[in-house]
Design a protein around this motif. Sequence first.
Motif, short mmCIF file in Angstrom:
data_model
loop_
_atom_site.label_atom_id
_atom_site.label_comp_id
_atom_site.label_asym_id
_atom_site.label_seq_id
_atom_site.Cartn_x
_atom_site.Cartn_y
_atom_site.Cartn_z
N SER A 60 -7.72 1.83 -6.84
CA SER A 60 -8.38 2.42 -5.96
C SER A 60 -9.54 2.99 -6.82
CB SER A 60 -7.77 3.36 -5.09
OG SER A 60 -6.93 4.42 -5.89
N ALA A 81 -3.16 -5.69 5.48
CA ALA A 81 -4.57 -5.50 6.05
C ALA A 81 -4.69 -4.45 6.94
CB ALA A 81 -5.31 -6.75 6.56
N THR A 82 -5.93 -3.71 6.83
CA THR A 82 -6.19 -2.46 7.84
C THR A 82 -6.20 -2.90 9.21
OG1 THR A 82 -8.40 -2.64 7.79
CG2 THR A 82 -7.48 -1.16 6.11
N ASN A 112 -3.81 -4.83 -0.95
CA ASN A 112 -4.51 -5.20 0.34
C ASN A 112 -5.54 -6.41 0.34
OD1 ASN A 112 -7.83 -4.50 1.25
ND2 ASN A 112 -6.28 -3.98 2.89
N THR A 114 -8.25 -7.66 0.83
CA THR A 114 -9.37 -7.16 0.68
C THR A 114 -10.65 -8.12 1.22
OG1 THR A 114 -8.99 -5.72 -1.11
CG2 THR A 114 -11.24 -5.46 -0.63
N GLU A 117 -11.07 -8.00 4.87
CA GLU A 117 -11.71 -6.67 5.54
C GLU A 117 -13.21 -6.56 5.62
OE1 GLU A 117 -9.62 -4.35 6.32
OE2 GLU A 117 -7.77 -4.53 5.26
N VAL A 123 -10.44 0.46 4.02
CA VAL A 123 -9.22 0.47 3.30
C VAL A 123 -8.97 2.01 3.11
CG1 VAL A 123 -7.80 -0.44 1.51
CG2 VAL A 123 -9.49 -1.77 2.58
N PHE A 138 -6.55 -4.15 -4.94
CA PHE A 138 -7.40 -4.66 -3.78
C PHE A 138 -7.74 -6.35 -4.45
CE2 PHE A 138 -8.21 -0.16 -3.79
CZ PHE A 138 -8.63 0.23 -2.37
#
Length: 193
Positions: A60, A81-82, A112, A114, A117, A123, A138
């Motif tokens: 991050s 995943a979100t 994630n 990503t 996304e 995220v 990510f």
Amino acid sequence: MIFKKNLIYLAIFSFIFLFLAFSYERSDSVLKRLDLETITSKQQGVYKGNIAEDFQLLNSVGEKVSLSDFRGKKVIINFFATWCSPCQEEMPTLVQLDKKIDDEKLVLLGINVTKEERNVDDVRRFLNHFEVKYEVLFDGDGKVMKDYQLIGIPTTIFIDENGKIVERLNGIVTMEMLLDHPFLQGLLNKNNQ
């Protein structure tokens, strides 16, 4: 005469060698099983029994993190995943597990997916909402997701201290499943059990 004698010895030796090779190949001997287990255990891959494929992703704060950085510790990797409802349902369990584990012996890593996304800000909001404190990486181009041959998310992978995949779980993990799994024996802080 010597040539004929050597030819006979060569024929006998060849016959014995072929007989032993054929017998070994047709047998299910302990040695054969050990040979297969040794080959399998050293083979890199993404399934139970394989040495986990190494990867390098950004965390991050933009630092590069490799799976091999954690050699010598047990690792739990969770792909999520979100927008994934089961991932949302599972996330509080992982946050709770993170509070219970002994960080000196076990690392919890979120990955994630990503590439799937809308954007990275979604995220970050997701991680803040669930108060995720463990390391999240990510997978921006989807390479690790592809390399690990995900058939769905969430997917959770247990890797031992030597980098060998011990378990691969597709779908939601519960706290009961995690706490009962032999992989976590002795890895929980006594104060947080």
